[in-house]
Scaffold this motif. Sequence first.
Motif, PDB file in Angstrom:
ATOM      1  N   THR A  16      15.867   1.278 -30.540  1.00 43.75           N
ATOM      2  CA  THR A  16      15.310   1.524 -31.876  1.00 43.75           C
ATOM      3  C   THR A  16      13.952   0.843 -31.969  1.00 43.75           C
ATOM      4  O   THR A  16      13.687  -0.162 -31.283  1.00 43.75           O
ATOM      5  CB  THR A  16      16.242   0.979 -32.970  1.00 43.75           C
ATOM      6  OG1 THR A  16      15.633   1.183 -34.243  1.00 43.75           O
ATOM      7  CG2 THR A  16      16.509  -0.500 -32.775  1.00 43.75           C
ATOM      8  N   ASN A  17      13.072   1.389 -32.806  1.00 42.09           N
ATOM      9  CA  ASN A  17      11.746   0.767 -32.973  1.00 42.09           C
ATOM     10  C   ASN A  17      11.731  -0.317 -34.044  1.00 42.09           C
ATOM     11  O   ASN A  17      10.671  -0.814 -34.417  1.00 42.09           O
ATOM     12  CB  ASN A  17      10.699   1.843 -33.300  1.00 42.09           C
ATOM     13  CG  ASN A  17      11.040   2.610 -34.564  1.00 42.09           C
ATOM     14  OD1 ASN A  17      12.080   2.362 -35.197  1.00 42.09           O
ATOM     15  ND2 ASN A  17      10.177   3.550 -34.941  1.00 42.09           N
ATOM     16  N   LYS A  18      12.909  -0.635 -34.576  1.00 37.67           N
ATOM     17  CA  LYS A  18      13.053  -1.757 -35.500  1.00 37.67           C
ATOM     18  C   LYS A  18      12.188  -1.587 -36.751  1.00 37.67           C
ATOM     19  O   LYS A  18      11.527  -2.514 -37.201  1.00 37.67           O
ATOM     20  CB  LYS A  18      12.763  -3.091 -34.801  1.00 37.67           C
ATOM     21  CG  LYS A  18      13.637  -3.349 -33.592  1.00 37.67           C
ATOM     22  CD  LYS A  18      13.309  -4.644 -32.904  1.00 37.67           C
ATOM     23  CE  LYS A  18      13.723  -5.823 -33.758  1.00 37.67           C
ATOM     24  NZ  LYS A  18      13.551  -7.107 -33.035  1.00 37.67           N
ATOM     25  N   ARG A  19      12.182  -0.410 -37.303  1.00 35.90           N
ATOM     26  CA  ARG A  19      11.471  -0.146 -38.546  1.00 35.90           C
ATOM     27  C   ARG A  19      12.489   0.025 -39.673  1.00 35.90           C
ATOM     28  O   ARG A  19      13.696   0.136 -39.436  1.00 35.90           O
ATOM     29  CB  ARG A  19      10.606   1.118 -38.430  1.00 35.90           C
ATOM     30  CG  ARG A  19       9.572   1.050 -37.315  1.00 35.90           C
ATOM     31  CD  ARG A  19       8.479   0.063 -37.628  1.00 35.90           C
ATOM     32  NE  ARG A  19       7.517  -0.030 -36.560  1.00 35.90           N
ATOM     33  CZ  ARG A  19       6.445   0.766 -36.438  1.00 35.90           C
ATOM     34  NH1 ARG A  19       6.239   1.717 -37.342  1.00 35.90           N
ATOM     35  NH2 ARG A  19       5.599   0.599 -35.438  1.00 35.90           N
ATOM     36  N   LEU A  20      11.959   0.045 -40.925  1.00 34.03           N
ATOM     37  CA  LEU A  20      12.857   0.265 -42.044  1.00 34.03           C
ATOM     38  C   LEU A  20      13.488   1.654 -41.980  1.00 34.03           C
ATOM     39  O   LEU A  20      14.626   1.857 -42.389  1.00 34.03           O
ATOM     40  CB  LEU A  20      12.101   0.073 -43.365  1.00 34.03           C
ATOM     41  CG  LEU A  20      11.609  -1.353 -43.636  1.00 34.03           C
ATOM     42  CD1 LEU A  20      10.853  -1.419 -44.962  1.00 34.03           C
ATOM     43  CD2 LEU A  20      12.786  -2.325 -43.648  1.00 34.03           C
ATOM     44  N   ARG A  21      12.702   2.604 -41.505  1.00 35.61           N
ATOM     45  CA  ARG A  21      13.227   3.927 -41.199  1.00 35.61           C
ATOM     46  C   ARG A  21      13.084   4.130 -39.696  1.00 35.61           C
ATOM     47  O   ARG A  21      12.145   4.753 -39.216  1.00 35.61           O
ATOM     48  CB  ARG A  21      12.476   5.010 -41.971  1.00 35.61           C
ATOM     49  CG  ARG A  21      12.683   4.932 -43.476  1.00 35.61           C
ATOM     50  CD  ARG A  21      11.974   6.059 -44.189  1.00 35.61           C
ATOM     51  NE  ARG A  21      12.212   6.012 -45.627  1.00 35.61           N
ATOM     52  CZ  ARG A  21      11.697   6.887 -46.487  1.00 35.61           C
ATOM     53  NH1 ARG A  21      10.917   7.866 -46.038  1.00 35.61           N
ATOM     54  NH2 ARG A  21      11.973   6.788 -47.780  1.00 35.61           N
ATOM     55  N   PRO A  22      14.014   3.565 -38.948  1.00 37.42           N
ATOM     56  CA  PRO A  22      13.816   3.480 -37.491  1.00 37.42           C
ATOM     57  C   PRO A  22      13.997   4.814 -36.787  1.00 37.42           C
ATOM     58  O   PRO A  22      14.692   5.716 -37.249  1.00 37.42           O
ATOM     59  CB  PRO A  22      14.895   2.481 -37.063  1.00 37.42           C
ATOM     60  CG  PRO A  22      15.980   2.670 -38.044  1.00 37.42           C
ATOM     61  CD  PRO A  22      15.296   2.970 -39.351  1.00 37.42           C
ATOM     62  N   THR A  23      13.354   4.893 -35.665  1.00 35.71           N
ATOM     63  CA  THR A  23      13.592   5.964 -34.706  1.00 35.71           C
ATOM     64  C   THR A  23      14.582   5.441 -33.672  1.00 35.71           C
ATOM     65  O   THR A  23      14.340   4.379 -33.069  1.00 35.71           O
ATOM     66  CB  THR A  23      12.292   6.401 -34.026  1.00 35.71           C
ATOM     67  OG1 THR A  23      11.384   6.870 -35.024  1.00 35.71           O
ATOM     68  CG2 THR A  23      12.554   7.496 -33.010  1.00 35.71           C
ATOM     69  N   GLN A  24      15.655   6.166 -33.463  1.00 37.50           N
ATOM     70  CA  GLN A  24      16.696   5.717 -32.538  1.00 37.50           C
ATOM     71  C   GLN A  24      16.955   6.800 -31.492  1.00 37.50           C
ATOM     72  O   GLN A  24      16.894   8.000 -31.797  1.00 37.50           O
ATOM     73  CB  GLN A  24      18.004   5.413 -33.285  1.00 37.50           C
ATOM     74  CG  GLN A  24      17.867   4.342 -34.352  1.00 37.50           C
ATOM     75  CD  GLN A  24      19.181   4.067 -35.027  1.00 37.50           C
ATOM     76  OE1 GLN A  24      19.945   3.213 -34.615  1.00 37.50           O
ATOM     77  NE2 GLN A  24      19.452   4.811 -36.094  1.00 37.50           N
ATOM     78  N   ASP A  54      14.666  -4.612 -28.959  1.00 35.79           N
ATOM     79  CA  ASP A  54      14.802  -3.238 -29.445  1.00 35.79           C
ATOM     80  C   ASP A  54      15.768  -2.428 -28.587  1.00 35.79           C
ATOM     81  O   ASP A  54      16.010  -1.253 -28.856  1.00 35.79           O
ATOM     82  CB  ASP A  54      13.438  -2.546 -29.500  1.00 35.79           C
ATOM     83  CG  ASP A  54      12.690  -2.645 -28.190  1.00 35.79           C
ATOM     84  OD1 ASP A  54      11.563  -2.145 -28.107  1.00 35.79           O
ATOM     85  OD2 ASP A  54      13.258  -3.221 -27.227  1.00 35.79           O
TER      86      ASP A  54
END
Length: 309
Positions: A16-24, A54
Amino acid sequence: MALREVERAGARYTWTNKRLRPTQCVLDRVLVSPIWEAAFPLCSLTTITRVGSDHSPLLLSSGEDAPICQSRFFFQTWWLGVPGFGDLMREKIRGFIFDHGPHRCSVETWQYVSRNSRQFLKGWGANLGKEKRDFRTNLLRQLEELDRMADANGLDEEGWGLRYFLEDQLVALDRVDEEYWRQRSRTQWTLKGDSCTAYFQAIANGRKRKCSIPRLITDVGEVEEPRALMEHIYQFYQGLMGAKGEERVFALGTDLWGEDQKISDEENWGVEVAFTALELDEVLASMKPDSAPGPNGFRSCSSSDSGES
Protein backbone atom coordinates in the motif's frame (compact mmCIF):
# COMPACT_ATOMS: atom_id res chain seq x y z
CA MET A 1 10.77 -23.38 -14.82
CA ALA A 2 7.31 -24.74 -13.86
CA LEU A 3 7.11 -22.60 -10.72
CA ARG A 4 3.94 -22.53 -8.65
CA GLU A 5 2.68 -19.80 -6.34
CA VAL A 6 2.04 -20.82 -2.76
CA GLU A 7 -1.49 -20.01 -1.62
CA ARG A 8 -1.40 -17.11 0.84
CA ALA A 9 -3.56 -16.69 3.95
CA GLY A 10 -4.21 -13.44 5.77
CA ALA A 11 -4.41 -9.93 4.29
CA ARG A 12 -5.71 -9.61 0.75
CA TYR A 13 -3.01 -7.15 -0.40
CA THR A 14 0.71 -7.03 0.33
CA TRP A 15 1.55 -3.42 -0.59
CA THR A 16 0.00 0.00 0.00
CA ASN A 17 1.17 3.58 -0.57
CA LYS A 18 0.08 4.50 2.96
CA ARG A 19 -2.29 7.28 1.94
CA LEU A 20 -5.66 8.22 3.39
CA ARG A 21 -7.13 6.79 0.22
CA PRO A 22 -4.46 4.19 -0.40
CA THR A 23 -3.64 2.27 -3.50
CA GLN A 24 -3.30 -1.41 -2.66
CA CYS A 25 -2.10 -4.34 -4.69
CA VAL A 26 -0.32 -7.67 -4.46
CA LEU A 27 3.39 -7.17 -5.16
CA ASP A 28 4.88 -9.88 -2.97
CA ARG A 29 4.52 -13.53 -3.88
CA VAL A 30 6.28 -16.80 -3.08
CA LEU A 31 7.02 -19.15 -5.98
CA VAL A 32 8.35 -22.66 -5.46
CA SER A 33 9.54 -25.41 -7.76
CA PRO A 34 7.90 -28.87 -7.84
CA ILE A 35 11.02 -30.40 -6.28
CA TRP A 36 10.94 -28.00 -3.33
CA GLU A 37 7.21 -28.47 -2.85
CA ALA A 38 7.61 -32.25 -2.93
CA ALA A 39 10.22 -31.92 -0.17
CA PHE A 40 7.90 -29.71 1.92
CA PRO A 41 4.32 -30.77 1.04
CA LEU A 42 2.81 -29.11 4.13
CA CYS A 43 4.26 -25.66 3.48
CA SER A 44 2.03 -22.64 4.09
CA LEU A 45 2.24 -18.90 3.55
CA THR A 46 0.80 -16.29 5.91
CA THR A 47 0.69 -12.51 5.68
CA ILE A 48 1.89 -10.78 8.86
CA THR A 49 0.56 -7.44 10.02
CA ARG A 50 2.42 -4.60 8.33
CA VAL A 51 4.28 -2.27 10.75
CA GLY A 52 6.62 0.54 9.67
CA SER A 53 6.68 -0.42 6.01
CA ASP A 54 4.50 -0.24 2.92
CA HIS A 55 4.96 -3.99 2.39
CA SER A 56 3.30 -6.67 4.49
CA PRO A 57 5.79 -9.32 5.61
CA LEU A 58 5.16 -12.86 4.40
CA LEU A 59 5.85 -15.81 6.69
CA LEU A 60 6.64 -19.05 4.85
CA SER A 61 6.38 -22.19 6.96
CA SER A 62 7.74 -25.52 5.76
CA GLY A 63 5.16 -27.37 7.87
CA GLU A 64 7.78 -29.41 9.69
CA ASP A 65 6.72 -27.96 13.03
CA ALA A 66 3.31 -29.62 12.74
CA PRO A 67 2.44 -31.98 15.62
CA ILE A 68 3.16 -35.64 14.95
CA CYS A 69 0.00 -37.72 14.97
CA GLN A 70 -0.05 -41.16 16.48
CA SER A 71 -0.04 -44.05 14.05
CA ARG A 72 -3.41 -45.62 13.31
CA PHE A 73 -4.29 -49.11 14.45
CA PHE A 74 -4.50 -51.85 11.81
CA PHE A 75 -5.42 -55.45 12.48
CA GLN A 76 -2.70 -57.63 10.96
CA THR A 77 -3.90 -60.89 9.42
CA TRP A 78 -0.68 -62.72 10.33
CA TRP A 79 -1.76 -62.43 13.97
CA LEU A 80 -4.28 -65.17 13.18
CA GLY A 81 -1.35 -67.55 12.69
CA VAL A 82 0.14 -66.85 16.14
CA PRO A 83 -0.39 -69.92 18.37
CA GLY A 84 -3.12 -69.29 20.95
CA PHE A 85 -4.31 -66.03 19.38
CA GLY A 86 -7.87 -67.28 18.77
CA ASP A 87 -8.29 -68.52 22.34
CA LEU A 88 -6.80 -65.28 23.69
CA MET A 89 -9.24 -63.12 21.71
CA ARG A 90 -12.25 -65.25 22.64
CA GLU A 91 -11.40 -64.86 26.31
CA LYS A 92 -10.89 -61.11 25.95
CA ILE A 93 -14.12 -60.58 23.99
CA ARG A 94 -16.15 -62.59 26.52
CA GLY A 95 -14.66 -60.43 29.27
CA PHE A 96 -15.52 -57.21 27.42
CA ILE A 97 -19.12 -58.37 26.85
CA PHE A 98 -19.47 -59.32 30.53
CA ASP A 99 -18.08 -55.94 31.67
CA HIS A 100 -20.41 -54.04 29.31
CA GLY A 101 -23.51 -55.76 30.67
CA PRO A 102 -26.22 -57.82 28.98
CA HIS A 103 -28.86 -55.07 28.83
CA ARG A 104 -27.38 -53.21 25.87
CA CYS A 105 -28.22 -53.30 22.16
CA SER A 106 -26.01 -55.20 19.74
CA VAL A 107 -24.52 -52.07 18.16
CA GLU A 108 -23.48 -50.59 21.52
CA THR A 109 -21.94 -53.91 22.54
CA TRP A 110 -20.10 -54.14 19.22
CA GLN A 111 -18.68 -50.62 19.59
CA TYR A 112 -17.59 -51.28 23.18
CA VAL A 113 -15.91 -54.58 22.26
CA SER A 114 -14.21 -53.03 19.20
CA ARG A 115 -12.85 -50.09 21.18
CA ASN A 116 -11.41 -52.24 23.97
CA SER A 117 -10.13 -54.89 21.57
CA ARG A 118 -8.33 -52.20 19.59
CA GLN A 119 -6.62 -50.88 22.73
CA PHE A 120 -5.61 -54.38 23.80
CA LEU A 121 -4.31 -55.45 20.39
CA LYS A 122 -2.32 -52.25 19.92
CA GLY A 123 -0.23 -52.98 23.01
CA TRP A 124 -0.18 -56.72 22.42
CA GLY A 125 0.96 -56.29 18.82
CA ALA A 126 3.76 -53.91 19.82
CA ASN A 127 5.09 -56.41 22.37
CA LEU A 128 4.67 -59.24 19.89
CA GLY A 129 6.64 -57.35 17.29
CA LYS A 130 9.52 -56.85 19.71
CA GLU A 131 9.57 -60.52 20.61
CA LYS A 132 9.49 -61.40 16.92
CA ARG A 133 12.43 -59.11 16.12
CA ASP A 134 14.45 -60.47 19.03
CA PHE A 135 13.62 -64.03 17.97
CA ARG A 136 14.69 -63.35 14.39
CA THR A 137 17.95 -61.74 15.53
CA ASN A 138 18.68 -64.76 17.70
CA LEU A 139 18.02 -67.13 14.80
CA LEU A 140 20.34 -65.18 12.52
CA ARG A 141 23.05 -65.17 15.16
CA GLN A 142 22.82 -68.95 15.54
CA LEU A 143 22.91 -69.45 11.78
CA GLU A 144 25.99 -67.22 11.44
CA GLU A 145 27.73 -69.19 14.16
CA LEU A 146 26.90 -72.50 12.50
CA ASP A 147 28.14 -71.20 9.15
CA ARG A 148 31.44 -70.14 10.71
CA MET A 149 31.80 -73.57 12.26
CA ALA A 150 31.00 -75.20 8.92
CA ASP A 151 33.65 -73.09 7.16
CA ALA A 152 36.27 -73.83 9.81
CA ASN A 153 35.81 -77.47 10.78
CA GLY A 154 32.66 -78.67 9.05
CA LEU A 155 29.39 -79.86 10.60
CA ASP A 156 28.09 -83.32 11.34
CA GLU A 157 24.58 -84.50 10.46
CA GLU A 158 23.18 -83.20 13.73
CA GLY A 159 24.75 -79.80 13.14
CA TRP A 160 23.39 -79.55 9.58
CA GLY A 161 19.97 -80.69 10.78
CA LEU A 162 19.99 -77.92 13.35
CA ARG A 163 21.06 -75.46 10.69
CA TYR A 164 18.20 -76.44 8.36
CA PHE A 165 15.73 -76.35 11.21
CA LEU A 166 16.74 -72.78 12.07
CA GLU A 167 16.59 -71.83 8.40
CA ASP A 168 13.03 -73.17 8.10
CA GLN A 169 12.01 -71.02 11.03
CA LEU A 170 13.42 -67.94 9.31
CA VAL A 171 11.55 -68.84 6.11
CA ALA A 172 8.33 -69.07 8.11
CA LEU A 173 8.97 -65.61 9.52
CA ASP A 174 9.56 -64.30 5.99
CA ARG A 175 6.19 -65.69 4.90
CA VAL A 176 4.55 -63.83 7.76
CA ASP A 177 6.26 -60.60 6.66
CA GLU A 178 5.16 -61.22 3.09
CA GLU A 179 1.53 -61.54 4.21
CA TYR A 180 1.88 -58.36 6.25
CA TRP A 181 3.11 -56.28 3.30
CA ARG A 182 0.57 -57.87 0.93
CA GLN A 183 -2.22 -56.63 3.19
CA ARG A 184 -0.62 -53.21 3.56
CA SER A 185 -0.42 -52.86 -0.22
CA ARG A 186 -4.22 -53.25 -0.44
CA THR A 187 -4.69 -50.14 1.68
CA GLN A 188 -4.39 -47.58 -1.10
CA TRP A 189 -3.48 -44.09 0.02
CA THR A 190 -3.79 -42.61 -3.50
CA LEU A 191 -6.54 -42.96 -6.05
CA LYS A 192 -6.22 -45.61 -8.75
CA GLY A 193 -4.86 -44.32 -12.02
CA ASP A 194 -3.13 -41.23 -10.57
CA SER A 195 0.56 -41.27 -11.40
CA CYS A 196 2.79 -40.18 -8.53
CA THR A 197 4.47 -37.39 -10.48
CA ALA A 198 5.76 -34.02 -9.30
CA TYR A 199 2.90 -32.30 -11.13
CA PHE A 200 0.28 -34.48 -9.42
CA GLN A 201 1.84 -33.86 -5.99
CA ALA A 202 1.94 -30.11 -6.65
CA ILE A 203 -1.74 -30.01 -7.63
CA ALA A 204 -2.76 -32.18 -4.65
CA ASN A 205 -0.77 -30.05 -2.21
CA GLY A 206 -2.20 -26.87 -3.69
CA ARG A 207 -5.75 -28.16 -3.27
CA LYS A 208 -5.00 -29.22 0.28
CA ARG A 209 -3.76 -25.77 1.22
CA LYS A 210 -6.68 -24.15 -0.56
CA CYS A 211 -9.17 -26.25 1.41
CA SER A 212 -7.41 -25.76 4.75
CA ILE A 213 -8.74 -23.28 7.32
CA PRO A 214 -5.73 -21.58 8.95
CA ARG A 215 -7.82 -19.00 10.82
CA LEU A 216 -11.37 -17.81 11.45
CA ILE A 217 -12.85 -14.49 12.52
CA THR A 218 -15.36 -15.12 15.33
CA ASP A 219 -17.42 -12.98 17.67
CA VAL A 220 -14.52 -12.97 20.15
CA GLY A 221 -11.87 -12.14 17.56
CA GLU A 222 -9.52 -14.03 15.24
CA VAL A 223 -8.86 -17.71 16.02
CA GLU A 224 -5.69 -19.45 14.75
CA GLU A 225 -4.90 -22.19 17.29
CA PRO A 226 -5.95 -25.61 15.82
CA ARG A 227 -7.73 -26.78 18.97
CA ALA A 228 -9.66 -23.50 19.26
CA LEU A 229 -10.59 -23.76 15.56
CA MET A 230 -11.99 -27.27 16.05
CA GLU A 231 -13.95 -26.20 19.12
CA HIS A 232 -15.45 -23.19 17.32
CA ILE A 233 -16.46 -25.25 14.25
CA TYR A 234 -17.99 -27.96 16.43
CA GLN A 235 -20.04 -25.48 18.45
CA PHE A 236 -21.15 -23.70 15.27
CA TYR A 237 -22.56 -26.83 13.66
CA GLN A 238 -24.00 -28.02 16.95
CA GLY A 239 -26.02 -24.83 17.13
CA LEU A 240 -26.79 -24.93 13.41
CA MET A 241 -28.30 -28.40 13.33
CA GLY A 242 -28.34 -29.52 16.95
CA ALA A 243 -30.50 -32.22 18.46
CA LYS A 244 -33.75 -31.58 20.29
CA GLY A 245 -33.28 -29.35 23.31
CA GLU A 246 -30.20 -27.63 21.87
CA GLU A 247 -30.19 -24.05 20.64
CA ARG A 248 -30.57 -23.87 16.85
CA VAL A 249 -30.04 -21.07 14.39
CA PHE A 250 -31.34 -23.16 11.48
CA ALA A 251 -34.47 -25.29 11.24
CA LEU A 252 -36.50 -26.85 8.45
CA GLY A 253 -39.93 -25.43 7.77
CA THR A 254 -42.91 -27.55 8.79
CA ASP A 255 -44.37 -27.26 5.28
CA LEU A 256 -41.13 -28.17 3.46
CA TRP A 257 -42.47 -31.63 2.46
CA GLY A 258 -45.99 -32.69 1.66
CA GLU A 259 -47.79 -35.40 3.58
CA ASP A 260 -47.22 -37.92 0.78
CA GLN A 261 -43.46 -37.26 0.97
CA LYS A 262 -43.14 -37.91 4.69
CA ILE A 263 -42.48 -41.35 6.15
CA SER A 264 -45.10 -42.91 8.36
CA ASP A 265 -44.70 -43.72 12.06
CA GLU A 266 -44.34 -47.41 11.18
CA GLU A 267 -41.58 -46.67 8.66
CA ASN A 268 -39.84 -44.42 11.16
CA TRP A 269 -40.01 -47.15 13.80
CA GLY A 270 -38.47 -49.61 11.33
CA VAL A 271 -35.56 -47.27 10.70
CA GLU A 272 -34.87 -46.84 14.43
CA VAL A 273 -34.90 -50.57 15.26
CA ALA A 274 -31.50 -51.65 16.59
CA PHE A 275 -29.43 -54.16 14.63
CA THR A 276 -29.50 -57.70 15.95
CA ALA A 277 -26.47 -59.90 16.49
CA LEU A 278 -27.64 -62.15 13.62
CA GLU A 279 -27.75 -59.21 11.21
CA LEU A 280 -24.24 -58.15 12.22
CA ASP A 281 -22.99 -61.72 11.68
CA GLU A 282 -24.55 -61.82 8.21
CA VAL A 283 -22.87 -58.55 7.21
CA LEU A 284 -19.47 -59.71 8.48
CA ALA A 285 -19.81 -63.07 6.73
CA SER A 286 -20.57 -61.36 3.39
CA MET A 287 -17.37 -59.26 3.50
CA LYS A 288 -14.18 -60.27 1.69
CA PRO A 289 -11.57 -61.67 4.11
CA ASP A 290 -8.68 -59.70 2.57
CA SER A 291 -10.47 -56.36 2.26
CA ALA A 292 -8.87 -53.14 3.48
CA PRO A 293 -9.49 -52.27 7.16
CA GLY A 294 -12.31 -49.97 8.17
CA PRO A 295 -12.07 -46.74 10.19
CA ASN A 296 -11.65 -48.74 13.42
CA GLY A 297 -8.62 -50.60 12.01
CA PHE A 298 -10.26 -54.05 11.97
CA ARG A 299 -10.62 -56.31 8.95
CA SER A 300 -13.57 -58.63 8.43
CA CYS A 301 -11.42 -61.71 9.02
CA SER A 302 -10.54 -60.47 12.51
CA SER A 303 -14.20 -60.77 13.53
CA SER A 304 -15.10 -63.95 11.68
CA ASP A 305 -12.07 -65.86 12.94
CA SER A 306 -12.48 -64.75 16.55
CA GLY A 307 -15.56 -66.94 16.90
CA GLU A 308 -17.56 -64.24 18.68
CA SER A 309 -20.50 -62.08 17.60
